[in-house]
Design a protein around this motif. Structure first.
Motif, PDB file in Angstrom:
ATOM      1  N   TYR A 106       0.814  -1.219   0.000  1.00  0.00           N
ATOM      2  CA  TYR A 106       0.000   0.000   0.000  1.00  0.00           C
ATOM      3  C   TYR A 106       0.848   1.270   0.000  1.00  0.00           C
ATOM      4  N   LYS A 107       2.074   1.147  -0.450  1.00  0.00           N
ATOM      5  CA  LYS A 107       2.990   2.288  -0.496  1.00  0.00           C
ATOM      6  C   LYS A 107       2.407   3.447  -1.299  1.00  0.00           C
ATOM      7  N   GLU A 108       1.747   3.137  -2.412  1.00  0.00           N
ATOM      8  CA  GLU A 108       1.171   4.183  -3.269  1.00  0.00           C
ATOM      9  C   GLU A 108       0.068   4.971  -2.564  1.00  0.00           C
ATOM     10  N   ARG A 109      -0.464   4.429  -1.486  1.00  0.00           N
ATOM     11  CA  ARG A 109      -1.509   5.118  -0.712  1.00  0.00           C
ATOM     12  C   ARG A 109      -0.927   5.837   0.505  1.00  0.00           C
ATOM     13  N   ASP A 110       0.396   5.933   0.562  1.00  0.00           N
ATOM     14  CA  ASP A 110       1.085   6.546   1.713  1.00  0.00           C
ATOM     15  C   ASP A 110       0.743   5.826   3.010  1.00  0.00           C
ATOM     16  N   ALA A 111       0.779   4.501   2.958  1.00  0.00           N
ATOM     17  CA  ALA A 111       0.465   3.688   4.127  1.00  0.00           C
ATOM     18  C   ALA A 111       1.485   3.920   5.236  1.00  0.00           C
ATOM     19  N   TYR A 112       1.018   3.773   6.450  1.00  0.00           N
ATOM     20  CA  TYR A 112       1.888   3.941   7.621  1.00  0.00           C
ATOM     21  C   TYR A 112       1.518   2.902   8.675  1.00  0.00           C
ATOM     22  N   PHE A 113       2.499   2.525   9.466  1.00  0.00           N
ATOM     23  CA  PHE A 113       2.250   1.608  10.570  1.00  0.00           C
ATOM     24  C   PHE A 113       1.489   2.360  11.645  1.00  0.00           C
ATOM     25  N   GLU A 114       0.384   1.798  12.093  1.00  0.00           N
ATOM     26  CA  GLU A 114      -0.468   2.489  13.059  1.00  0.00           C
ATOM     27  C   GLU A 114      -0.298   1.962  14.485  1.00  0.00           C
ATOM     28  N   CYS A 115      -0.463   0.661  14.695  1.00  0.00           N
ATOM     29  CA  CYS A 115      -0.396   0.135  16.058  1.00  0.00           C
ATOM     30  C   CYS A 115      -0.194  -1.373  16.040  1.00  0.00           C
ATOM     31  N   ALA A 116       0.161  -1.910  17.219  1.00  0.00           N
ATOM     32  CA  ALA A 116       0.340  -3.360  17.348  1.00  0.00           C
ATOM     33  C   ALA A 116       0.037  -3.782  18.778  1.00  0.00           C
ATOM     34  N   SER A 117      -0.356  -5.038  18.916  1.00  0.00           N
ATOM     35  CA  SER A 117      -0.631  -5.571  20.248  1.00  0.00           C
ATOM     36  C   SER A 117      -0.287  -7.051  20.305  1.00  0.00           C
ATOM     37  N   LYS A 118      -0.144  -7.501  21.523  1.00  0.00           N
ATOM     38  CA  LYS A 118       0.087  -8.912  21.819  1.00  0.00           C
ATOM     39  C   LYS A 118      -1.046  -9.315  22.748  1.00  0.00           C
ATOM     40  N   GLU A 119      -1.740 -10.393  22.397  1.00  0.00           N
ATOM     41  CA  GLU A 119      -2.871 -10.813  23.211  1.00  0.00           C
ATOM     42  C   GLU A 119      -2.711 -12.276  23.607  1.00  0.00           C
ATOM     43  N   LEU A 120      -2.941 -12.516  24.863  1.00  0.00           N
ATOM     44  CA  LEU A 120      -2.850 -13.862  25.422  1.00  0.00           C
ATOM     45  C   LEU A 120      -4.245 -14.311  25.820  1.00  0.00           C
ATOM     46  N   ASP A 121      -4.707 -15.365  25.194  1.00  0.00           N
ATOM     47  CA  ASP A 121      -6.011 -15.931  25.548  1.00  0.00           C
ATOM     48  C   ASP A 121      -5.808 -16.897  26.711  1.00  0.00           C
ATOM     49  N   GLN A 122      -6.014 -16.387  27.914  1.00  0.00           N
ATOM     50  CA  GLN A 122      -5.831 -17.224  29.094  1.00  0.00           C
ATOM     51  C   GLN A 122      -6.911 -18.280  29.215  1.00  0.00           C
ATOM     52  N   TYR A 123      -8.122 -17.891  28.902  1.00  0.00           N
ATOM     53  CA  TYR A 123      -9.250 -18.798  29.015  1.00  0.00           C
ATOM     54  C   TYR A 123     -10.094 -18.683  27.748  1.00  0.00           C
ATOM     55  N   PRO A 124      -9.661 -19.325  26.654  1.00  0.00           N
ATOM     56  CA  PRO A 124     -10.365 -19.166  25.367  1.00  0.00           C
ATOM     57  C   PRO A 124     -11.857 -19.466  25.439  1.00  0.00           C
ATOM     58  N   ASP A 125     -12.251 -20.399  26.286  1.00  0.00           N
ATOM     59  CA  ASP A 125     -13.671 -20.749  26.381  1.00  0.00           C
ATOM     60  C   ASP A 125     -14.495 -19.643  27.030  1.00  0.00           C
ATOM     61  N   MET A 126     -13.825 -18.740  27.737  1.00  0.00           N
ATOM     62  CA  MET A 126     -14.540 -17.674  28.442  1.00  0.00           C
ATOM     63  C   MET A 126     -14.378 -16.325  27.745  1.00  0.00           C
ATOM     64  N   TYR A 127     -13.727 -16.291  26.591  1.00  0.00           N
ATOM     65  CA  TYR A 127     -13.516 -15.068  25.822  1.00  0.00           C
ATOM     66  C   TYR A 127     -12.787 -13.994  26.629  1.00  0.00           C
ATOM     67  N   GLU A 128     -11.841 -14.416  27.420  1.00  0.00           N
ATOM     68  CA  GLU A 128     -11.071 -13.481  28.227  1.00  0.00           C
ATOM     69  C   GLU A 128      -9.634 -13.475  27.708  1.00  0.00           C
ATOM     70  N   SER A 129      -9.088 -12.304  27.477  1.00  0.00           N
ATOM     71  CA  SER A 129      -7.714 -12.223  27.005  1.00  0.00           C
ATOM     72  C   SER A 129      -6.981 -11.091  27.718  1.00  0.00           C
ATOM     73  N   VAL A 130      -5.662 -11.206  27.720  1.00  0.00           N
ATOM     74  CA  VAL A 130      -4.803 -10.187  28.297  1.00  0.00           C
ATOM     75  C   VAL A 130      -4.135  -9.468  27.137  1.00  0.00           C
ATOM     76  N   TYR A 131      -4.213  -8.144  27.143  1.00  0.00           N
ATOM     77  CA  TYR A 131      -3.751  -7.308  26.046  1.00  0.00           C
ATOM     78  C   TYR A 131      -2.501  -6.537  26.460  1.00  0.00           C
ATOM     79  N   GLU A 132      -1.529  -6.454  25.530  1.00  0.00           N
ATOM     80  CA  GLU A 132      -0.339  -5.641  25.756  1.00  0.00           C
ATOM     81  C   GLU A 132      -0.061  -4.824  24.495  1.00  0.00           C
TER      82      GLU A 132
END
Length: 88
Positions: free
Chosen positions: A44-70
């Protein structure tokens, strides 16, 4: 089971014919995330794309839809800069 997912978003603003948009890379490891972000920036260089954000997520209890975000935006910015300056 604890699963770690990495997310990185590349965005672009609407100029003339291009519309506002974004693309999010989802990866299982940091190296794959960085490679995906670099590919999106190239695609997407022609659209002047830029890196916006990033995260790391740990699904501690996938069955409960709970995650830890960094927020790892600064880490990824640093790694992208290092790779650009080292020629990787």
């Amino acid at each position: 089971m604890k699963d770690i997912q990495y997310y990185g978003t590349v965005a672009w603003n609407g100029f003339e014919t291009a519309k506002d948009g974004s693309e999010t890379t989802i990866a299982n490891d940091l190296e794959s995330l960085i490679s995906g972000i670099e590919l999106s920036l190239k695609d997407y260089k022609e659209r002047d794309a830029y890196f916006e954000c990033a995260s790391k997520e740990l699904d501690q209890y996938p069955d409960m839809y709970e995650s830890v975000y960094e927020d790892i935006t600064d880490l990824i910015k640093s790694k992208l800069k290092t790779r650009r300056t080292s020629g990787k």
